[in-house]
Write an enzyme that holds these catalytic residues in place. Structure first.
Site, PDB file in Angstrom:
ATOM      1  CE  LYS A 118       8.265  -7.478   1.289  1.00 27.83           C
ATOM      2  NZ  LYS A 118       6.981  -7.046   1.881  1.00 27.83           N
ATOM      3  CE  LYS A 204      11.457  -1.538   8.243  1.00 28.72           C
ATOM      4  NZ  LYS A 204      10.419  -0.981   7.346  1.00 28.72           N
ATOM      5  CE  LYS A 207       5.040  -7.768  10.868  1.00 26.86           C
ATOM      6  NZ  LYS A 207       3.608  -7.404  10.858  1.00 26.86           N
TER       7      LYS A 207
END
Length: 342
Positions: A118, A204, A207
């Site tokens: 991230k 994956k 959102k």
């Protein structure tokens, strides 16, 4: 003769209120909680403190928090069986997080794979909060003396960190006899634990993916679902397979269909062994619309009844806060914090 009631084991889990919940959240997590709530004492939080570790819209945070709680119930979570609460409304989460921060070696944190992934996405804007995310997650889990934590494969490392902090940095250092913090075990769900993107079967469903077409949101209307499935990535093979490693998208969509229909993977493979993508996409679209309709209907009732939703969250908070504060008090006492005499 007195018969003692057997106490249920406890589980703790939660989802971030960042954007709309999608079928990956539902099939990979919430649907499993619905099953587990019958067997375990269940605490489910909306983890809004985690939601601010990346850029977010303050106007949307409260709205998404309520929406997420409503979707828990709409998906089958029973407030009479489970404690549903909002993480930030219980200050013990933040307080225990700070204590655990001071006990955790920084090199343990530097090994966290999700932070590495991230932080690359965020570049120079990466926050301390994102780096510290696993410590807050550890506090979430350890506050409730959870026996088990339902996690996907990508969260196993975070649970291991929580276990290491509890055992090596708290229990071993500050208690010679009884554990201060309970060491939780994981519950790894096999089928559905990781639903993949509709546009890239190697990633994956998320959102945070900027491409809305990568996921089916739980509140997507039929026309949007139809459009997204039509545009979902396919391949040039005939028939729909699950075990072919070169067909990630086929595997993903077949798993989704299997979970929604209640049919075994092997049965679905046999049924669609000679089916073309066009026909299969039509069938999975119909199954998605049919499966999501009752969730959407129940959600509409709940979200338009703020009194009922507020009562659910207040009752959940009261029960969760009482348990969390007892754990925090026990930790602070063992770690030597001064207590006022009453």
């Amino acid at each position: 003769m007195k018969v003692e009631m057997q106490t249920k084991k406890r589980i703790l889990s939660g989802v971030q209120p960042t954007g709309d919940l999608h079928i990956g959240n539902w099939l990979g997590a919430i649907n499993n909680w619905v099953t587990l709530q019958e067997q375990y004492e269940t605490f489910l939080c909306v983890v809004d403190l985690h939601a601010i570790t990346t850029a977010y819209d303050p106007k949307e945070l409260s709205k998404n928090t309520l929406s997420t709680a409503a979707l828990y119930v709409a998906c089958g979570i029973d407030p009479n069986e489970c404690s549903i609460f909002v993480q930030s409304q219980i200050s013990a989460h933040s307080e225990l997080c700070w204590i655990l921060n001071c006990m955790t070696p920084i090199n343990w944190m530097e090994r966290m794979i999700q932070f590495k992934e991230k932080s690359i996405q965020q570049g120079n804007n990466v926050s301390i909060g994102l780096f510290d995310y696993p410590i807050l997650m550890a506090a979430d889990i350890l506050l409730y003396d959870a026996d088990f934590v339902p996690v996907g494969e990508d969260q196993k490392q975070h649970l291991e960190l929580a276990r290491d902090i509890a055992q090596q940095r708290i229990n071993a250092k500050f208690s010679k006899n009884k554990n201060i913090l309970k060491i939780p075990q994981s519950i790894i769900m096999k089928n559905g634990s990781k639903i993949m993107s509709l546009i890239d079967g190697s990633k994956k469903m998320s959102k945070s993916d900027p491409n809305e077409g990568s996921r089916i949101n739980l509140l997507d209307p039929p026309e949007i679902i139809t459009k997204k499935i039509k545009r979902a990535k396919s391949d040039s093979f005939n028939g729909i397979e699950f075990h072919n490693p070169d067909r990630a998208e086929s595997r993903n969509l077949l798993m989704i269909y299997s979970l929604l229909s209640g049919k075994e993977i092997s049965q679905c493979e046999n049924e669609f062994s000679n089916t073309g993508w066009g026909t299969f996409k039509k069938l999975i679209t119909e199954q998605l619309i049919e499966s999501l309709e009752p969730i959407q209907e129940k959600y509409k009732v709940l979200i338009n009844d703020p009194y009922q939703l507020n009562n659910i969250l207040q009752e959940g908070k009261d029960k969760a806060e009482d348990l969390a504060n007892k754990t925090l008090k026990r930790v602070k006492s063992k770690l030597g914090f001064f207590e006022m005499e009453k």
